[in-house]
Scaffold this motif. Structure first.
Motif, mmCIF file in Angstrom:
data_model
loop_
_atom_site.group_PDB
_atom_site.id
_atom_site.type_symbol
_atom_site.label_atom_id
_atom_site.label_comp_id
_atom_site.label_asym_id
_atom_site.label_seq_id
_atom_site.Cartn_x
_atom_site.Cartn_y
_atom_site.Cartn_z
ATOM 1 N N LEU A 34 0.820 -1.222 0.000
ATOM 2 C CA LEU A 34 0.000 0.000 0.000
ATOM 3 C C LEU A 34 0.852 1.270 0.000
ATOM 4 N N LEU B 238 -9.440 -5.987 4.268
ATOM 5 C CA LEU B 238 -10.670 -5.448 3.664
ATOM 6 C C LEU B 238 -10.345 -4.256 2.756
ATOM 7 N N SER B 239 -9.467 -3.383 3.233
ATOM 8 C CA SER B 239 -9.081 -2.216 2.425
ATOM 9 C C SER B 239 -8.405 -2.669 1.137
ATOM 10 N N THR B 240 -7.589 -3.736 1.250
ATOM 11 C CA THR B 240 -6.907 -4.230 0.054
ATOM 12 C C THR B 240 -7.914 -4.800 -0.944
ATOM 13 N N ASN C 10 -11.154 -1.636 -7.324
ATOM 14 C CA ASN C 10 -11.292 -0.312 -7.946
ATOM 15 C C ASN C 10 -10.312 -0.190 -9.123
ATOM 16 N N ILE D 3 -10.951 -3.705 -1.331
ATOM 17 C CA ILE D 3 -11.569 -2.518 -1.956
ATOM 18 C C ILE D 3 -10.621 -1.939 -3.005
ATOM 19 N N LEU D 4 -9.347 -1.919 -2.646
ATOM 20 C CA LEU D 4 -8.328 -1.396 -3.575
ATOM 21 C C LEU D 4 -8.274 -2.229 -4.863
ATOM 22 N N HIS E 270 -4.079 -0.271 -10.445
ATOM 23 C CA HIS E 270 -3.129 -0.479 -11.547
ATOM 24 C C HIS E 270 -1.786 -1.032 -11.074
ATOM 25 N N ALA F 72 -9.535 2.286 -10.920
ATOM 26 C CA ALA F 72 -8.694 3.492 -10.929
ATOM 27 C C ALA F 72 -7.517 3.368 -9.964
ATOM 28 N N LEU F 73 -7.680 2.481 -8.960
ATOM 29 C CA LEU F 73 -6.649 2.394 -7.918
ATOM 30 C C LEU F 73 -5.722 1.179 -8.071
#
Lengths: 215, 264
Positions: free
Chosen positions: A82, A132-134, A140, A136-137, A145, A142-143
């Motif tokens: 991250l 969980l955040s990963t 997405n 979501i990442l 890549h 846009a996030l």
């Protein structure tokens, strides 16, 4: 009997992951090298733990040590993952805080001969949030890549971490009474379920390492 | 005495809910951080794109100016020299023509007049392409010469002021300001029907600021067919990391404010 089978299966999976990661260590990406170290740490700690248990020596101090080391290693993994979004300072601060918490916990609340539920609860909370955040990442467009080259591998590892820590949190730190209410005999089921979760974690990490792109 | 089972469940639920709330808060904070990083990255990308475009524009202007300088030099040194030589030879040949040759005596003065006109045009075009006074005397004096030319060419009062001694300006700024003021003067003369132009040059902190005003028809007069001219002026200012603002004054007339960083 079933518990013994599950625990040996877990050791087998862990050993397979560990040996495979030693063999391919130099070809792994830096963030996956960190996870390889995590599997080696697990093998060493499980080995010492089994040896001490066979000698009838209290091995709970290993849980205190393992909690700190595994926290540092997994935080390092998420830090590398991250980095484009979260500052390194936050991860370093978190590592230092956790080490301090573990020390304070040993001195005042839960000595080395007892179970370290407080640091383990905190550890579980932190990694549930990270995993969980990963997710979501990764979902997405846009996030994600920068994780696309190893997305499949990351999904396995992240799922393993999420399942393990969520399960552990529910089982050990809040689930005892629920299981007792529902099933009546909590201890055996708790241990068995925890071992299954551990096996799932090592399987997911093993598959993740196996699928990871090599350099 | 054993605790009732529903009471145990009741005691277990609040910490569980607390943990769920903590996890939810953590995830929300992380996602916010992701979004913030994404915006920051997009902003950086936009800035990079803008800088790249500015760099392209600057390169294009530099290339254009170098080409102008080369053409001006060639015109002055080669074509101008040849025309002067031809004029000189013509004058010599004129003296050698017998007095009886009336045709030659009629035609040669006409040829001489055309040659003089061609020489004059060559010099004018060469000066317009790259004003020698700007190279030799610097921005302020070159502008004074330009202002004087405008005063002579049209019945218009041009006031030029400088609020403090001229500071050392680098060549791109000198050339950029000269070209912009020259374009503004041309626009005023062509479209504004103004009787007075005021130009003020000053340096404030690390910026060169130029106020240009006239008492003509204001912006609509400039805009008719001049949108491209003003855009190109804006491009020039942007290529020098500066800004150009223009508009109509409250009392009528056009104004433009050029602001350029000196550390270009």
């Amino acid at each position: 009997m079933i518990y013994t089978i599950v625990i040996y299966l877990t050791y087998f999976v862990l050993l397979c992951s560990g040996i495979w990661s030693i063999w391919h260590f130099r070809y792994l990406m830096p963030k996956f090298k960190v996870l390889a170290v995590y599997t080696w740490l697990s093998i060493i700690v499980q080995g010492i733990s089994e040896t001490l248990a066979s000698q009838r020596i209290n091995n709970l101090f290993l849980s205190h040590v393992y909690a700190v080391l595994s926290f540092v290693i997994l935080t390092r993994f998420y830090c590398m993952l991250l980095r484009p979004f979260i500052s390194d300072v936050l991860f370093k601060g978190q590592m230092i805080s956790f080490v301090l918490l573990a020390i304070v916990n040993v001195i005042w609340w839960q000595p080395l001969t007892t179970f370290n539920s407080i640091p383990l609860t905190v550890e579980a909370l932190v990694f549930i949030v990270f995993s969980l955040s990963t997710f979501i990442l990764t979902l997405n467009e846009a996030l994600n890549h920068h994780v696309r080259p190893f997305l499949r591998s990351l999904n396995w590892i992240n799922s393993g971490i999420f399942l393990y820590f969520t399960g552990s949190l529910l089982l050990f730190y809040n689930g005892e009474i629920i299981i007792h209410v529902i099933m009546g005999k909590w201890s055996a089921y708790t241990m068995l379920l925890h071992t299954v979760l551990t096996m799932v974690l090592y399987i997911c990490i093993g598959i993740g390492l196996w699928l990871s792109p090599k350099i | 005495m054993a605790e009732p089972e529903d009471l145990k469940l009741f005691h277990t639920l609040p910490p569980l809910i607390g943990l769920a709330v903590l996890i939810a808060l953590g995830v929300i904070l992380m996602v916010q951080q992701f979004q913030r990083s994404l915006y920051r990255r997009r902003l950086n990308e936009e800035n990079l794109k803008l800088n790249h475009q500015r760099e392209l524009l600057r390169t294009a202007i530099t290339v254009q100016e170098k080409e102008r300088e080369r053409i001006a030099g060639d015109l002055h040194d080669e074509l101008g020299a040849r025309l002067s030589m031809t004029l000189m030879l013509l004058r010599r040949s004129y003296d050698m023509i017998p007095a009886a040759d009336s045709v030659s005596h009629t035609l040669l003065p006409e040829v001489e007049a055309h040659l003089k006109e061609a020489l004059h045009s060559t010099k004018r075009i060469s000066y317009e392409l790259m004003p020698p006074q700007l190279i030799n005397m610097g921005l302020y004096k070159a502008l004074l010469v330009l202002v004087e030319e405008v005063r002579n060419a049209a019945t218009i009062a041009v006031v030029m002021e400088r609020s403090e001694p001229e500071r050392e300006l680098n060549w791109p700024i000198q050339l950029g300001v000269y070209r912009m003021i020259s374009e503004l003067l041309t626009n005023t003369l062509k479209h504004a029907a103004a009787t007075r132009i005021s130009i003020e040059l000053k340096t404030e902190e690390e910026y060169l600021i130029c106020h240009y005003t006239d008492n003509g028809k204001g912006l609509p007069a400039f805009e008719q067919g001049q949108g491209l001219g003003l855009r190109s002026l804006e491009g020039r200012a942007s290529a020098l990391n500066g800004t150009l603002k223009w508009g109509t004054l409250a009392e009528g007339g056009f104004y433009a404010k050029i602001c350029l960083p000196l550390a270009n």
